[in-house]
Each structure stands twice: as structure tokens, then as C-alpha cells.
Design an enzyme around this catalytic site. Structure first.
Site, short mmCIF file in Angstrom:
data_model
loop_
_atom_site.label_atom_id
_atom_site.label_comp_id
_atom_site.label_asym_id
_atom_site.label_seq_id
_atom_site.Cartn_x
_atom_site.Cartn_y
_atom_site.Cartn_z
N GLY A 116 0.82 -1.19 0.00
CA GLY A 116 0.00 0.00 0.00
C GLY A 116 0.86 1.25 0.00
O GLY A 116 2.04 1.22 0.37
N CYS A 117 0.27 2.37 -0.41
CA CYS A 117 1.04 3.61 -0.52
C CYS A 117 1.43 4.16 0.84
O CYS A 117 2.62 4.47 1.08
CB CYS A 117 0.27 4.64 -1.34
SG CYS A 117 -1.43 4.94 -0.78
N PHE A 118 0.48 4.30 1.78
CA PHE A 118 0.82 4.71 3.13
C PHE A 118 1.79 3.72 3.76
O PHE A 118 2.75 4.10 4.44
CB PHE A 118 -0.43 4.81 4.00
CG PHE A 118 -1.10 6.15 4.01
CD1 PHE A 118 -0.38 7.32 4.19
CD2 PHE A 118 -2.48 6.23 3.86
CE1 PHE A 118 -1.02 8.56 4.22
CE2 PHE A 118 -3.13 7.46 3.88
CZ PHE A 118 -2.39 8.63 4.06
N ALA A 135 5.43 4.35 2.62
CA ALA A 135 6.06 5.51 3.23
C ALA A 135 6.38 5.27 4.70
O ALA A 135 7.47 5.61 5.17
CB ALA A 135 5.15 6.73 3.07
#
Length: 320
Positions: A129-131, A134
């Protein structure tokens, strides 16, 4: 030449993936499947591709004609699609939804900074996932060193493209512009994969990851502000991060502060590391559609096929 196919081609993530693949020197895009857009020019849906491709969306897919299949449908649809379709042996699969991030059904979790060697030999990869990308990049060096000793606190803000292409009350321009809001505080779905992978590196870690996501007044990018207790001084912490990411092609520890403009439209992740009393503060910035999705998927494809990891991904950020 790698022959690629895409299932679910109408969304923002798929549009970025198409852009990367049609310009990739080692790839030929065989088909882009979209039931709702079948027969339409891809460039009529993804306007930024005008002049790059004359391909049209297909309502069928010749799985025997490809080497790799990208699944870009909504969360929950990838598993259904694979149950309903027979993918020939030898066709590699990269899923950009959350269906297989638990590494079920032979999938490998596709964060190169964590699983590069496993990805190289994988037949199936589940893109993070993107979150989760990061936040994990901000924490992996600590977990690998066994230094996650207290609760982790995260505030992260994402651009509107993170919500997908389908309009909603919280994504249309008149609501989003000049606005910022919290959503899914402490309950975001990416916490599951974050916790799982931190415990993989540091099995005894059982503290809370307190995550407050926010919607930002911009189209793309994620900035995650992360802090936790840490016994290292700033110099030692910085060295820990630099050593951990020394083999990483796209993840870098910056000399100073970081911001979104440094990474938007690139596959880079930039980290800043600072110490305040007993707290280590790490800021992580990525482009949610590239390092947080499609760029990372192509990075994984490159690893799976033995290519230069950065092939087709050395994109430059704006100078201002």
C-alpha cells in the site's frame, strides 16, 4: 522483450502503470482490459498518454500471449478474478490491490527494500500500500536493529489521487481545495501490513503504531511524519539509516529536511532523520502513484525478470 497485460485499466494507478510500460525499453504492452471502457482509446481516458500509444481498451485478455500480468482492479477484486480465470503457468503476476499482502496463495510482499532477494525469484508479487510504503521505509532500519522499543506515532497526509478515480464527497475539487481532514484515525487498513512486516524484522515488537491519516489539498504525494523513542544519538541514527538503505536504488536519506516536490512524478523515497531529546523523528516522502503503487510495481517486475532494477523508472522531479 517482456509482454505485459493489465486487468482494470481505467484508474489513476493503471494510467501511471500504462505510461511507464509503454515507455519501458524492455516491455511490449499486449492488452489493457477494462469492461467499462472496452473499445475506447486509452489516451481518451488517460489524457496524458496522447501521442504515447494508440492502444484501445479490450474486453478480453489473451493470457497465453503475455509474460506478466498486472492486476489493477479495486481491493477484493484480484482474488475473485484469479479464482475465475486460469493464468497459464509461467505468467508472473503483480497485484496492486491489498488482496494478497498477507503473502497467501504464493505471493511475496513486494517492498524491495525489505524483500529484494525474494522478489527476484517470485512468480507472484503483492504490491504494498502507498501509506504502508512511506511508513515502513521510515521504520524498517529501527526494526532490523531491534530498536523499536516504544509506541510509534505517525501523522501522514496524502493527495486526492490516493482515493481513486471514482468521485466521492471527499475527493471532488470544491470540497478538497483549501481543505484538510482526518480519516480512519488509528484504524487504517495499511496498519495490518505495517505491523506484520515490522514483527518479521523484530519478532518481539508488540507496541502500538498510532497512525492518523489525513487528506491533503493536492493531487499526489504522501508525507509521513513518524516519531518514536530511540536510544541512538542523531549521528548514529543517521548512519543506521544510511547503511540500511545503501543497497536501495530509490530510497535515500537526505542531508536536510524533505518535501513532496522532491519526489512527485518519481519513484524516489526520501527520508530525513532527526533526534529531539529521546525521540527519533523521521519524515518520509513518496509519490503515492509511483513509489506507492505503479512505479514500485514496475520496479518489482524488473527484479522478477532479472533486469536493471531502475529500468524505465529513472524519472526526474521538477527543479522547483
Amino acid at each position: 522483450m517482456i509482454r505485459a497485460g493489465i486487468i482494470g485499466g481505467a484508474g489513476y494507478t493503471a494510467g501511471e502503470l500504462i505510461r511507464l510500460l509503454v515507455n519501458h525499453p524492455q516491455v511490449r504492452l499486449a492488452f489493457v482490459h477494462s469492461t467499462s471502457n472496452a473499445g475506447n482509446r486509452i489516451a481518451d481516458v488517460h489524457g496524458g498518454l496522447e501521442g504515447d500509444t494508440e492502444l484501445r481498451f479490450a474486453d478480453t485478455c489473451d493470457l497465453a500471449s503475455i509474460d506478466v500480468l498486472f492486476l489493477c482492479s479495486a481491493h477484493g477484486e484480484s482474488r475473485k478474478w484469479l479464482e475465475a480465470n486460469d493464468v497459464p503457468a509461467g505468467v508472473k503476476i503483480i497485484d496492486l490491490a491489498q488482496d494478497f499482502r498477507d503473502e497467501s496463495d504464493g505471493f511475496v510482499y513486494g517492498l524491495p527494500e525489505l524483500n529484494r532477494d525474494r522478489i527476484r525469484t517470485a512468480e507472484r508479487v503483492a504490491n504494498p500500500g502507498c501509506f504502508a510504503t512511506a511508513i515502513q521505509l521510515a521504520l524498517l532500519p529501527l526494526a532490523a536493529a531491534g530498536l523499536l522499543t516504544g509506541e510509534v506515532h505517525v501523522t501522514a497526509v496524502t493527495g486526492s489521487t490516493g482515493a481513486g478515480v471514482k468521485p466521492s464527497a471527499t475527493t471532488h475539487f470544491s470540497w478538497r481545495t483549501d481543505n484538510i481532514s482526518v480519516y480512519k484515525a488509528f484504524t487504517h487498513q495499511h496498519l495490518i501490513e505495517i505491523g506484520r512486516n515490522l514483527r518479521r524484522l523484530q519478532p518481539g515488537f508488540g507496541k502500538a503504531v498510532n497512525f492518523v491519516p489525513m487528506r491533503g489539498d493536492f493531487a499526489r504525494g504522501i508525507l509521513a511524519s513518524v516519531y518514536t523513542d530511540c536510544p541512538l544519538d542523531e549521528t548514529a541514527a543517521r548512519r543506521l539509516y544510511e547503511d540500511f538503505y545503501a543497497p536501495a536504488l530509490f530510497t535515500h536519506v537526505a542531508a536536510g529536511s524533505v518535501d513532496l516536490k522532491q519526489v512527485v512524478n518519481t519513484d524516489k523515497a526520501l527520508l530525513s532523520v532527526a533526534k529531539y531529546d529521546g525521540k527519533l523523528h523521521v519524515v518520509s516522502v513518496i509519490d503515492n502513484l509511483l513509489k506507492g503503487a505503479s512505479g514500485q510495481a514496475v520496479q518489482n517486475m524488473n527484479l522478477m525478470f532479472g533486469l536493471d532494477e531502475g529500468e524505465g523508472l529513472r524519472l526526474k522531479a521538477s527543479a522547483f
